[in-house]
Design an enzyme around this catalytic site. Structure first.
Site, PDB file in Angstrom:
ATOM      1  N   GLY A  82      -9.930  -6.515  -1.285  1.00 50.71           N
ATOM      2  CA  GLY A  82     -10.176  -7.524  -0.264  1.00 50.71           C
ATOM      3  C   GLY A  82      -9.335  -8.777  -0.431  1.00 50.71           C
ATOM      4  N   ARG A 117       0.825  -1.207   0.000  1.00 46.04           N
ATOM      5  CA  ARG A 117       0.000   0.000   0.000  1.00 46.04           C
ATOM      6  C   ARG A 117       0.861   1.260   0.000  1.00 46.04           C
ATOM      7  NH1 ARG A 117      -5.346  -1.005   3.849  1.00 46.04           N
ATOM      8  NH2 ARG A 117      -6.206  -2.725   2.590  1.00 46.04           N
ATOM      9  N   GLY A 147     -13.699  -2.999   1.023  1.00 49.93           N
ATOM     10  CA  GLY A 147     -15.050  -2.547   1.348  1.00 49.93           C
ATOM     11  C   GLY A 147     -15.552  -1.483   0.395  1.00 49.93           C
ATOM     12  N   LYS A 198     -19.289 -15.630   2.600  1.00 45.29           N
ATOM     13  CA  LYS A 198     -20.715 -15.516   2.894  1.00 45.29           C
ATOM     14  C   LYS A 198     -21.544 -14.865   1.799  1.00 45.29           C
ATOM     15  CE  LYS A 198     -19.872 -15.167   7.894  1.00 45.29           C
ATOM     16  NZ  LYS A 198     -20.090 -14.309   9.092  1.00 45.29           N
TER      17      LYS A 198
END
Length: 431
Positions: A351, A36, A374, A197
């Protein structure tokens, strides 16, 4: 509306606030993964070359209590940035106050200062108005290059933007261009959705069904779909309260004419461990005492076939538990397949899928790997991100609702009579 970037402003001799996303792993005071930080270097160097007095700040981890601050200082990040830039980076271990203000006032053109973790301030995540106004007072221009926090309305992004002109940095600009351009990207478009999920991806699935020609589903979320279809899934991950959602999604895909492709075989094991013995079975033959942790060879070949001819591919979520070597093959092979597609735009939505691509050595094989998990998820869901909405628009806006460059008359040719002067004037209103 297109937003202003660092290429649209003058920063020579100005104090430039630069919000970055340096939320990196630190162990024993040493940065463990500097990807990053490296991704921000071009933006930093560009601003320095333009003569900016640079004030860099970021959050690091979650800080809710005083004890949470332990090990969350940005000091090791400043040290790593200094080494990567081969240029001094002054670090101030404060988030406000006389020491910080004095250090900023002493900056010369081309100097860099970094101040402490924004989340050390309790008002940061609550977008405290006073805090945003204070931080804004420290600079003359605000550059937001932290796409990873663009979906959050915090003092260090939205709060500051209420008081200063806010433009995007080079990283943020690329994220906006890539995700904003997906609606008009070449077809056919294939979406690949993985991760644990269904509940994490419900809104994304709904939105992607209006855009994609085909959707491939893998990862832990696939087992909820299998259960909804009547398959035995053994000890595999399942969201019982999302079975109806899975059924509705299967129906929606048919209604939209979108091909929804699920795995046809799975790598299963008895324990959630890399050391547990494993085998590959067809989707309708998962033993009661076993759990699926990756897609199998047949599915890999099926996905390879389904991806042939794709012109745009958007991937969000790994195909298995890629952190364990024995269950990383599905994700690794998917990276390989995507890297070999001819003339295709390939986008990874941040992610875990981005982490997997980087870990497995495919970082340079994709058109774009998002820096925000996100944020990219919200973008793909079709939502407006607060930090991007708060940025200064690049163009002026006509009252007809259209936008154009400053020197061009809107093609609506609207006019009005200015009160008192009775002179004809254009309808441009600066935002």
């Amino acid at each position: 509306m297109e937003k202003k970037t660092i290429n649209d402003i003058q920063v020579m001799g100005k104090k430039v606030l630069l919000r970055v996303d340096f939320n990196v792993p630190i162990k024993d005071g040493v940065v463990q993964d500097d990807n990053r930080i490296k991704s921000e270097l071009e933006n930093i160097r560009t601003l320095l070359s333009k003569g900016a007095k640079l004030i860099i700040f970021s959050h690091l981890g979650k800080v809710k209590k005083e004890e949470d601050k332990i090990g969350k200082s940005l000091a090791p990040v400043a040290k790593r940035l200094e080494k990567l830039l081969d240029k001094p980076v002054k670090f101030v271990d404060k988030t406000r106050g006389e020491e910080l203000e004095k250090a900023i006032d002493e900056l010369q053109n081309g100097d860099i200062l970094m101040f402490e973790n924004t989340r050390f301030e309790p008002g940061e995540t609550e977008n405290d108005p006073e805090l945003g106004k204070y931080w804004a007072s420290l600079g003359e221009v605000f550059v937001n290059d932290a796409f990873g926090t663009a979906h959050r309305e915090h003092a260090s992004n939205v709060g500051i933007a209420k008081h200063l002109q806010c433009v995007s940095g080079l990283l943020m600009q690329k994220e906006i261009e890539v995700f904003g351009g997906l609606d008009n990207s070449p077809r056919p478009m294939v979406a690949i959705l993985g991760g644990a999920k269904v509940s994490d991806k419900i809104k994304l699935i709904d939105n992607i069904l209006d855009k994609a020609d085909k959707v491939l589903i893998g990862g832990g979320m696939a087992y909820t779909f299998f259960k909804a279809m009547g398959y035995e899934i053994g000890k595999s991950l399942i969201e019982e309260d999302r079975l109806d959602v899975a059924k509705v999604t299967l129906e929606k895909a048919k209604e939209h004419g979108v091909e929804l492709v699920l795995p046809i075989d799975n790598v299963v094991t008895k324990e959630f461990s890399n050391n547990s013995e494993f085998e590959t079975v067809d989707v309708d033959k998962i033993p009661l005492n076993m759990m699926g942790l990756d897609i199998g060879e047949k599915t890999i070949e099926l996905f390879r076939k389904e991806l042939q001819g794709a012109k745009t591919v958007v991937w969000n979520g790994p195909m298995g538990v890629f952190e364990m070597d024995n269950f990383a093959k599905g994700t690794l092979k998917l990276c390989e397949i995507l890297s070999e597609l001819d003339d295709a735009i390939t986008v990874i939505g941040g992610g875990d899928s981005a982490a997997a691509a980087i870990k497995l050595g495919y970082a340079d094989k994709f058109t774009h790997i998002s820096t925000g998990g996100g944020a990219s998820l919200k973008y793909l869901e079709g939502k407006e991100l607060p930090a991007i909405a708060a940025m200064t628009d690049k163009y002026k806006k006509c009252t007809c609702g259209r936008a154009s460059e400053d020197h061009v008359i809107c093609d609506c040719q609207s006019r009005r009579i200015k009160p008192l002067t009775l002179k004809w004037v254009g309808l441009w209103e600066k935002q």
